[in-house]
Design a protein around this motif. Structure first.
Motif, PDB file in Angstrom:
ATOM      1  N   GLY A 224       0.785  -1.220   0.000  1.00 22.77           N
ATOM      2  CA  GLY A 224       0.000   0.000   0.000  1.00 22.77           C
ATOM      3  C   GLY A 224       0.824   1.280   0.000  1.00 22.77           C
ATOM      4  N   TRP A 225       2.124   1.174   0.007  1.00 23.39           N
ATOM      5  CA  TRP A 225       3.011   2.338   0.073  1.00 23.39           C
ATOM      6  C   TRP A 225       4.059   2.367  -1.029  1.00 23.39           C
ATOM      7  CZ3 TRP A 225       2.994   6.747   2.733  1.00 23.39           C
ATOM      8  CH2 TRP A 225       2.141   6.823   3.856  1.00 23.39           C
ATOM      9  N   THR A 226       4.829   1.296  -1.122  1.00 26.79           N
ATOM     10  CA  THR A 226       5.998   1.302  -1.996  1.00 26.79           C
ATOM     11  C   THR A 226       5.592   1.480  -3.454  1.00 26.79           C
ATOM     12  OG1 THR A 226       7.087  -0.212  -0.462  1.00 26.79           O
ATOM     13  CG2 THR A 226       8.041  -0.024  -2.673  1.00 26.79           C
ATOM     14  N   LEU A 227       6.191   2.467  -4.121  1.00 28.78           N
ATOM     15  CA  LEU A 227       5.934   2.688  -5.539  1.00 28.78           C
ATOM     16  C   LEU A 227       7.074   2.088  -6.343  1.00 28.78           C
ATOM     17  CD1 LEU A 227       4.644   6.373  -5.465  1.00 28.78           C
ATOM     18  CD2 LEU A 227       3.305   4.273  -5.619  1.00 28.78           C
ATOM     19  N   ARG A 228       6.706   1.259  -7.329  1.00 25.28           N
ATOM     20  CA  ARG A 228       7.686   0.585  -8.175  1.00 25.28           C
ATOM     21  C   ARG A 228       7.498   1.004  -9.627  1.00 25.28           C
ATOM     22  NH1 ARG A 228       9.977  -3.665  -5.416  1.00 25.28           N
ATOM     23  NH2 ARG A 228       8.922  -4.205  -3.468  1.00 25.28           N
ATOM     24  N   SER A 229       8.554   0.819 -10.405  1.00 24.90           N
ATOM     25  CA  SER A 229       8.445   1.097 -11.838  1.00 24.90           C
ATOM     26  C   SER A 229       7.464   0.108 -12.461  1.00 24.90           C
ATOM     27  CB  SER A 229       9.815   0.991 -12.501  1.00 24.90           C
ATOM     28  OG  SER A 229      10.330  -0.323 -12.372  1.00 24.90           O
ATOM     29  N   ALA A 230       6.661   0.609 -13.373  1.00 22.41           N
ATOM     30  CA  ALA A 230       5.613  -0.218 -13.981  1.00 22.41           C
ATOM     31  C   ALA A 230       6.189  -1.382 -14.769  1.00 22.41           C
ATOM     32  CB  ALA A 230       4.728   0.644 -14.881  1.00 22.41           C
ATOM     33  N   THR A 231       7.427  -1.232 -15.250  1.00 24.69           N
ATOM     34  CA  THR A 231       8.028  -2.274 -16.079  1.00 24.69           C
ATOM     35  C   THR A 231       8.982  -3.177 -15.298  1.00 24.69           C
ATOM     36  OG1 THR A 231       9.834  -0.800 -16.673  1.00 24.69           O
ATOM     37  CG2 THR A 231       7.931  -0.836 -18.162  1.00 24.69           C
ATOM     38  N   GLY A 232       9.210  -2.857 -14.016  1.00 26.26           N
ATOM     39  CA  GLY A 232      10.175  -3.634 -13.237  1.00 26.26           C
ATOM     40  C   GLY A 232      11.612  -3.181 -13.431  1.00 26.26           C
ATOM     41  N   CYS A 233      11.804  -2.091 -14.166  1.00 24.76           N
ATOM     42  CA  CYS A 233      13.161  -1.601 -14.413  1.00 24.76           C
ATOM     43  C   CYS A 233      13.724  -0.949 -13.151  1.00 24.76           C
ATOM     44  CB  CYS A 233      13.176  -0.589 -15.565  1.00 24.76           C
ATOM     45  SG  CYS A 233      12.333   0.958 -15.173  1.00 24.76           S
ATOM     46  N   ARG A 234      15.020  -0.727 -13.159  1.00 24.03           N
ATOM     47  CA  ARG A 234      15.672  -0.101 -12.000  1.00 24.03           C
ATOM     48  C   ARG A 234      15.415   1.397 -11.973  1.00 24.03           C
ATOM     49  NH1 ARG A 234      20.437  -3.755  -9.619  1.00 24.03           N
ATOM     50  NH2 ARG A 234      19.283  -5.654  -9.917  1.00 24.03           N
ATOM     51  N   THR A 235      15.651   1.957 -10.790  1.00 15.52           N
ATOM     52  CA  THR A 235      15.273   3.346 -10.523  1.00 15.52           C
ATOM     53  C   THR A 235      16.335   4.000  -9.644  1.00 15.52           C
ATOM     54  OG1 THR A 235      14.183   2.898  -8.423  1.00 15.52           O
ATOM     55  CG2 THR A 235      12.858   2.555 -10.411  1.00 15.52           C
ATOM     56  N   ALA A 236      16.339   5.323  -9.584  1.00 19.32           N
ATOM     57  CA  ALA A 236      17.242   6.028  -8.676  1.00 19.32           C
ATOM     58  C   ALA A 236      16.623   7.348  -8.236  1.00 19.32           C
ATOM     59  CB  ALA A 236      18.597   6.278  -9.338  1.00 19.32           C
ATOM     60  N   HIS A 237      17.150   7.901  -7.147  1.00 23.51           N
ATOM     61  CA  HIS A 237      16.532   9.060  -6.501  1.00 23.51           C
ATOM     62  C   HIS A 237      17.597   9.795  -5.692  1.00 23.51           C
ATOM     63  CE1 HIS A 237      13.329  10.259  -3.187  1.00 23.51           C
ATOM     64  NE2 HIS A 237      13.745  11.314  -3.870  1.00 23.51           N
ATOM     65  N   SER A 238      17.713  11.118  -5.880  1.00 23.61           N
ATOM     66  CA  SER A 238      18.658  11.912  -5.098  1.00 23.61           C
ATOM     67  C   SER A 238      17.940  13.141  -4.566  1.00 23.61           C
ATOM     68  CB  SER A 238      19.835  12.375  -5.967  1.00 23.61           C
ATOM     69  OG  SER A 238      20.569  11.272  -6.448  1.00 23.61           O
ATOM     70  N   GLU A 239      18.169  13.453  -3.301  1.00 25.13           N
ATOM     71  CA  GLU A 239      17.443  14.581  -2.696  1.00 25.13           C
ATOM     72  C   GLU A 239      18.323  15.325  -1.705  1.00 25.13           C
ATOM     73  OE1 GLU A 239      13.985  13.410  -0.440  1.00 25.13           O
ATOM     74  OE2 GLU A 239      13.208  15.461  -0.407  1.00 25.13           O
ATOM     75  N   HIS A 240      18.210  16.650  -1.746  1.00 25.55           N
ATOM     76  CA  HIS A 240      18.792  17.510  -0.722  1.00 25.55           C
ATOM     77  C   HIS A 240      17.749  18.542  -0.294  1.00 25.55           C
ATOM     78  CE1 HIS A 240      22.927  16.383  -0.245  1.00 25.55           C
ATOM     79  NE2 HIS A 240      23.262  16.595  -1.500  1.00 25.55           N
ATOM     80  N   THR A 241      17.858  18.968   0.955  1.00 29.30           N
ATOM     81  CA  THR A 241      17.133  20.162   1.403  1.00 29.30           C
ATOM     82  C   THR A 241      18.070  21.349   1.248  1.00 29.30           C
ATOM     83  OG1 THR A 241      15.750  18.954   2.967  1.00 29.30           O
ATOM     84  CG2 THR A 241      16.063  21.308   3.380  1.00 29.30           C
ATOM     85  N   ILE A 242      17.576  22.408   0.594  1.00 26.82           N
ATOM     86  CA  ILE A 242      18.380  23.618   0.407  1.00 26.82           C
ATOM     87  C   ILE A 242      17.666  24.821   1.021  1.00 26.82           C
ATOM     88  CG2 ILE A 242      19.400  22.720  -1.734  1.00 26.82           C
ATOM     89  CD1 ILE A 242      17.626  24.707  -3.297  1.00 26.82           C
ATOM     90  N   ALA A 243      18.465  25.796   1.429  1.00 24.83           N
ATOM     91  CA  ALA A 243      17.914  27.067   1.908  1.00 24.83           C
ATOM     92  C   ALA A 243      18.239  28.140   0.884  1.00 24.83           C
ATOM     93  CB  ALA A 243      18.523  27.426   3.257  1.00 24.83           C
ATOM     94  N   ILE A 244      17.229  28.877   0.488  1.00 28.67           N
ATOM     95  CA  ILE A 244      17.453  30.000  -0.428  1.00 28.67           C
ATOM     96  C   ILE A 244      18.070  31.142   0.381  1.00 28.67           C
ATOM     97  CG2 ILE A 244      16.392  31.612  -2.035  1.00 28.67           C
ATOM     98  CD1 ILE A 244      16.321  28.584  -2.856  1.00 28.67           C
ATOM     99  N   THR A 245      19.188  31.657  -0.115  1.00 27.50           N
ATOM    100  CA  THR A 245      19.872  32.758   0.571  1.00 27.50           C
ATOM    101  C   THR A 245      19.838  33.984  -0.344  1.00 27.50           C
ATOM    102  OG1 THR A 245      22.035  32.246  -0.388  1.00 27.50           O
ATOM    103  CG2 THR A 245      21.423  31.046   1.616  1.00 27.50           C
ATOM    104  N   GLY A 246      20.516  35.042   0.074  1.00 23.22           N
ATOM    105  CA  GLY A 246      20.526  36.259  -0.733  1.00 23.22           C
ATOM    106  C   GLY A 246      21.271  36.087  -2.040  1.00 23.22           C
TER     107      GLY A 246
END
Ligand code: MG
Length: 260
Positions: A224-246
């Motif tokens: 009920g949670w995990t999202l998978r590729s519809a074709t079974g292919c491999r996937t990747a994900h990169s994330e950062h939190t950034i702060a907008i500065t002047g």
């Protein structure tokens, strides 16, 4: 609601960001052949509790998931890409693992994700997927300069992913973050430059390019949670939190920042 953080909250955001980066780095180093996803979840819980922080995930119950998430980290293996719910699975050589973690401390949340290959076997397709999301994330951050708009970030991310040859899914993308994990503005992983909300100092954004090798379609796992590729292919994900500065953007979830 779009939240602009005052200097006090911005200081706390840096603290939370450093904590998230530190926990992710530790968990990445422990995610080796033979590690069980439930061990990673338990280690995440222990480190969050020890740091006096709160999990953003354990009670998370949005409309797209089934009940509270009930775990402390997202663990997505191979064809799993988003909202990977930890389960009884032992990592094998060559598995492509994504760890995605959001915690809150001092009233401010931070969110980051990293994909990597477990063990010594490094399938070229997996390496290419990870590289594309990391380059897209860097491009998105670089586009968050003074006077930029959300569309500039989206365009920069989408251009890298498309030029790498991957379809771009627009159902899930980056987001504002602050006193809660998911806030406006939404940051799609493709878009038109010069469009959307104009960035202001004090805004926190979680940018998160993710890709699937040969499809933009998702299927939801039986959990009920995990999202998978519809074709079974491999996937990747990169994330950062950034702060907008002047004068641009500061990455708050870089590994190696001093942990308060
Ligand atoms: Mg996120």
């Amino acid at each position: 609601m779009i939240e602009i953080l005052n200097p006090t909250l911005l200081t706390r955001a840096k603290d939370t960001g450093a904590l998230v980066a530190d926990i992710l780095q530790t968990l990445k180093s422990r995610s080796t052949i033979g590690t069980n996803l439930l061990d990673i979840d338990r280690w995440a819980k222990d480190m969050i509790v020890e740091a006096g922080a709160q999990s953003c995930y354990v009670d998370y119950a949005p409309s797209f998931g089934r009940g509270p998430f009930g775990h402390y980290i997202c663990t997505a293996v191979n064809d799993a890409v988003l909202h990977g719910r930890p389960h009884d699975y032992t990592l094998a050589d060559g598995d492509l693992l994504t760890l995605d973690l959001a915690v809150s401390r001092g009233g401010v949340a931070a969110d980051a994700a990293v994909s990597f290959v477990v063990g010594g076997t490094r399938p070229p397709e997996s390496v290419a997927l990870i590289s594309a999301t990391e380059r897209a994330l860097a491009a998105g951050i670089a586009a968050a300069g003074p006077g930029a708009r959300i569309g500039d970030i989206s365009h920069a991310i989408g251009t890298v992913l498309s030029e790498a040859g991957y379809p771009v899914n627009t159902e899930f993308g980056g987001h504002g973050i602050g006193s809660t994990m998911h806030q406006d503005p939404h940051v799609p992983n493709t878009g038109r430059p010069g469009r959307g909300y104009k960035l202001r100092p004090g805004l926190l954004l979680a940018l998160e390019p993710w890709v699937m090798a040969d499809t933009a379609g998702l299927v939801t796992d039986a959990d009920g949670w995990t999202l998978r590729s519809a074709t079974g292919c491999r996937t990747a994900h990169s994330e950062h939190t950034i702060a907008i500065t002047g004068d641009g953007a500061e990455i708050l979830t870089l590994p190696g920042r001093a942990r308060p």
